[in-house]
Scaffold this motif. Structure first.
Motif, short mmCIF file in Angstrom:
data_model
loop_
_atom_site.label_atom_id
_atom_site.label_comp_id
_atom_site.label_asym_id
_atom_site.label_seq_id
_atom_site.Cartn_x
_atom_site.Cartn_y
_atom_site.Cartn_z
N GLY A 182 27.83 32.52 37.48
CA GLY A 182 29.19 32.40 36.95
C GLY A 182 29.99 33.69 37.09
O GLY A 182 30.95 33.90 36.36
N ALA A 183 29.61 34.55 38.02
CA ALA A 183 30.29 35.85 38.19
C ALA A 183 31.25 35.83 39.36
O ALA A 183 31.73 36.88 39.79
CB ALA A 183 29.26 36.96 38.37
N GLY A 184 31.54 34.65 39.91
CA GLY A 184 32.44 34.59 41.06
C GLY A 184 31.75 35.04 42.34
O GLY A 184 32.41 35.33 43.33
N ASP A 207 31.23 42.95 38.30
CA ASP A 207 31.22 41.69 37.55
C ASP A 207 31.77 41.99 36.15
O ASP A 207 31.16 42.75 35.39
CB ASP A 207 29.76 41.19 37.50
CG ASP A 207 29.58 40.02 36.56
OD1 ASP A 207 30.57 39.46 36.07
OD2 ASP A 207 28.39 39.66 36.32
N THR A 208 32.92 41.41 35.83
CA THR A 208 33.54 41.69 34.52
C THR A 208 32.78 41.00 33.38
O THR A 208 33.07 41.25 32.22
CB THR A 208 35.00 41.22 34.46
OG1 THR A 208 35.03 39.79 34.63
CG2 THR A 208 35.84 41.89 35.54
N ARG A 209 31.85 40.12 33.76
CA ARG A 209 31.04 39.39 32.78
C ARG A 209 31.90 38.55 31.84
O ARG A 209 31.50 38.24 30.73
CB ARG A 209 30.08 40.34 32.05
CG ARG A 209 29.14 40.99 33.08
CD ARG A 209 28.22 42.02 32.49
NE ARG A 209 27.22 41.40 31.65
CZ ARG A 209 26.95 41.80 30.42
NH1 ARG A 209 27.59 42.81 29.89
NH2 ARG A 209 26.01 41.20 29.73
N MET A 261 40.62 41.29 42.95
CA MET A 261 39.67 40.35 42.36
C MET A 261 39.17 39.44 43.47
O MET A 261 39.80 39.29 44.51
CB MET A 261 40.27 39.55 41.21
CG MET A 261 41.47 38.70 41.55
SD MET A 261 41.57 37.16 40.59
CE MET A 261 40.44 36.09 41.49
N THR A 262 38.01 38.82 43.25
CA THR A 262 37.41 37.99 44.30
C THR A 262 36.86 36.71 43.67
O THR A 262 36.48 36.72 42.50
CB THR A 262 36.30 38.77 45.03
OG1 THR A 262 35.74 37.95 46.05
CG2 THR A 262 35.19 39.23 44.09
N PHE A 322 39.85 33.37 36.94
CA PHE A 322 39.67 33.05 35.51
C PHE A 322 38.47 33.80 34.94
O PHE A 322 37.80 33.34 34.01
CB PHE A 322 39.49 31.54 35.28
CG PHE A 322 40.55 30.70 35.94
CD1 PHE A 322 41.82 30.62 35.39
CD2 PHE A 322 40.28 30.01 37.11
CE1 PHE A 322 42.80 29.85 36.00
CE2 PHE A 322 41.26 29.24 37.73
CZ PHE A 322 42.53 29.16 37.17
N GLY A 323 38.16 34.94 35.51
CA GLY A 323 36.96 35.69 35.17
C GLY A 323 36.24 36.01 36.45
O GLY A 323 36.78 35.82 37.53
N GLY A 324 35.01 36.51 36.35
CA GLY A 324 34.25 36.82 37.54
C GLY A 324 34.40 38.27 37.95
O GLY A 324 34.46 39.15 37.09
#
Ligand code: ADP
Ligand code: MG
Length: 388
Positions: free
Chosen positions: A134-136, A218-220, A333-334, A338-340
């Protein structure tokens, strides 16, 4: 030389394959027939363009998912993972509308491969890996493709990709566009993979980083691609294409897009059309070794994802801004958003400083501590030989 940075390690393929094989034997009481391996990926540029017939430029990670598998002939399926709870049922249970959760990805591939005439009549599967979930970074396609190559190592890669895409979209219900499965199956070491979803052609783009590192953060903040945000972006893009009378936004011009009356749909379409152009610009810049141009293109991509497509988050915006302030040549961002994660191209000697600056900024902002990965451009899926 690898830069010194606290990072999520990719692990050693032979050791991970041996470990997943042991776990398989402990779970099922016999050896697997094969161990498949498939990498996660980081997309350099081209976000939400795959399902619009556009271009993407992902790189396979050294981090991968390993699937030990033994075929069965009785229609039964048992799947287990070091990262998730076991699931047991029949191949027929795995059709669309079947299990929710991770079994839909792993088991969905078994169903889709059988549908394509490439499958088995049941299987025992054990999974382990180092791609963060779920980290993109596409742990979902890494999982699907590891299972797929373990089932049908000699099948045509395009057919395997199609089955993995069916598992993700039809069984797991994540309306993603196919980039992840293609790169997991087709990536080549030292290259990025340019994929054209208009013509279904791919091209290996040499990625000569010489003295630079792809640093992934990874923004977690975990994203969920099945929860609506991704699907609503896709709906807006389809609406834009319908309004413009084109089969996909690949065929739309920026001028035409600027004439869309609905403000939100206009911004969504503007992101897609400009992002597709930025993929081409990035490939050209990489081929010239023009890192300033790559940096400028990444900056415009980030603004487009933040303002027009609205898929960035405060954590991603911060990671990108701090990386550039601390010396990255390019950052954005990659992944689906919506997160990742974010990705930055950093001179080797600045990698530790960039990672530390992001860590410090996250503490100040009260964000969760991020995790860093070094994304050495790696090869695609395959079998890992089992020692005798
Ligand atoms: P991403 O692909 O960016 O990691 P997704 O939401 O698309 O994020 O996919 C993550 C999901 O994939 C997890 O929630 C889980 O269901 C499944 N998954 C991926 N890797 C594994 C694994 N090693 N074991 C079990 N499930 C996994
Ligand atoms: Mg995914």
């Amino acid at each position: 030389m690898q830069p010194q940075v606290d990072q999520v390690e990719p692990g050693v393929p032979e050791e991970l394959a041996a470990s997943v094989r042991r776990a398989f034997e402990e779970s099922y009481g016999g050896p697997p027939a094969r161990v498949g391996r498939a990498p996660g990926r980081v997309n350099l540029i081209g976000e939400h363009t795959d399902y619009n017939g556009g271009l993407v430029l992902p790189v396979a990670l050294p981090h991968a998912t390993y699937a030990a598998l033994a075929p069965r002939t009785d229609g039964r399926v048992r799947i287990d993972s070091r990262q998730a709870e076991p699931w047991e049922g029949t191949l027929d249970d795995l059709a669309p509308g079947g299990p929710s959760g991770w079994a839909a990805y792993a088991g969905g591939v078994l169903w889709a491969l059988r549908e394509a005439g490439l499958g088995v009549e049941g299987a025992d599967v054990y999974v382990d890996g180092t791609v963060p979930l779920g980290a993109g970074l596409s742990s979902s396609a890494a999982l699907e493709c590891a299972v797929a190559v373990a089932v049908a190592p000699d099948a045509d890669r395009a057919d395997l990709a199609a089955a993995c895409i069916r598992a993700e979209t039809e069984v797991a219900g994540a309306p993603t566009g196919g980039m992840d499965q293609h790169v997991a199956l087709l990536a080549r070491e030292g290259h990025a993979l340019l994929i054209d979803f208009g013509s279904d052609e791919t091209r290996q783009v040499p990625l000569d980083l010489a003295g630079r590192t792809l640093l992934v953060t990874d923004t977690r903040v975990s994203h969920a691609l099945t929860d609506g945000g991704y699907g609503s972006r896709r709906d807006d893009c389809e609406e834009a294409a319908r309004l413009l009378g084109v089969p996909s936004l690949r065929e739309a011009t920026l001028d035409a897009v600027e004439g869309i009356a609905d403000e939100r749909v206009r911004r969504r379409a503007r992101h897609v059309v400009t992002e597709i152009a930025r993929v081409t610009e990035t490939v050209d810049a990489l081929e010239r070794g023009d890192w300033d141009a790559v940096g400028a293109t990444f900056r415009r991509s980030q603004a487009s994802m933040r303002d027009d497509f609205e898929i960035s988050t405060p954590e991603l915006d911060a990671a990108v801004a701090i990386a550039v302030e601390a010396g990255a040549l390019a950052a954005r961002m990659t992944g689906g958003g919506f997160g990742g994660s974010s990705v930055a191209i950093v001179p080797d000697e600045r990698v530790a400083a960039v990672a530390r600056a992001i860590d410090a900024a996250f503490v100040l902002e009260g964000f969760r501590a991020p995790a860093h990965l070094v994304a050495t451009p790696s090869g695609g899926a395959g079998l890992v030989p089992l020692p005798a």
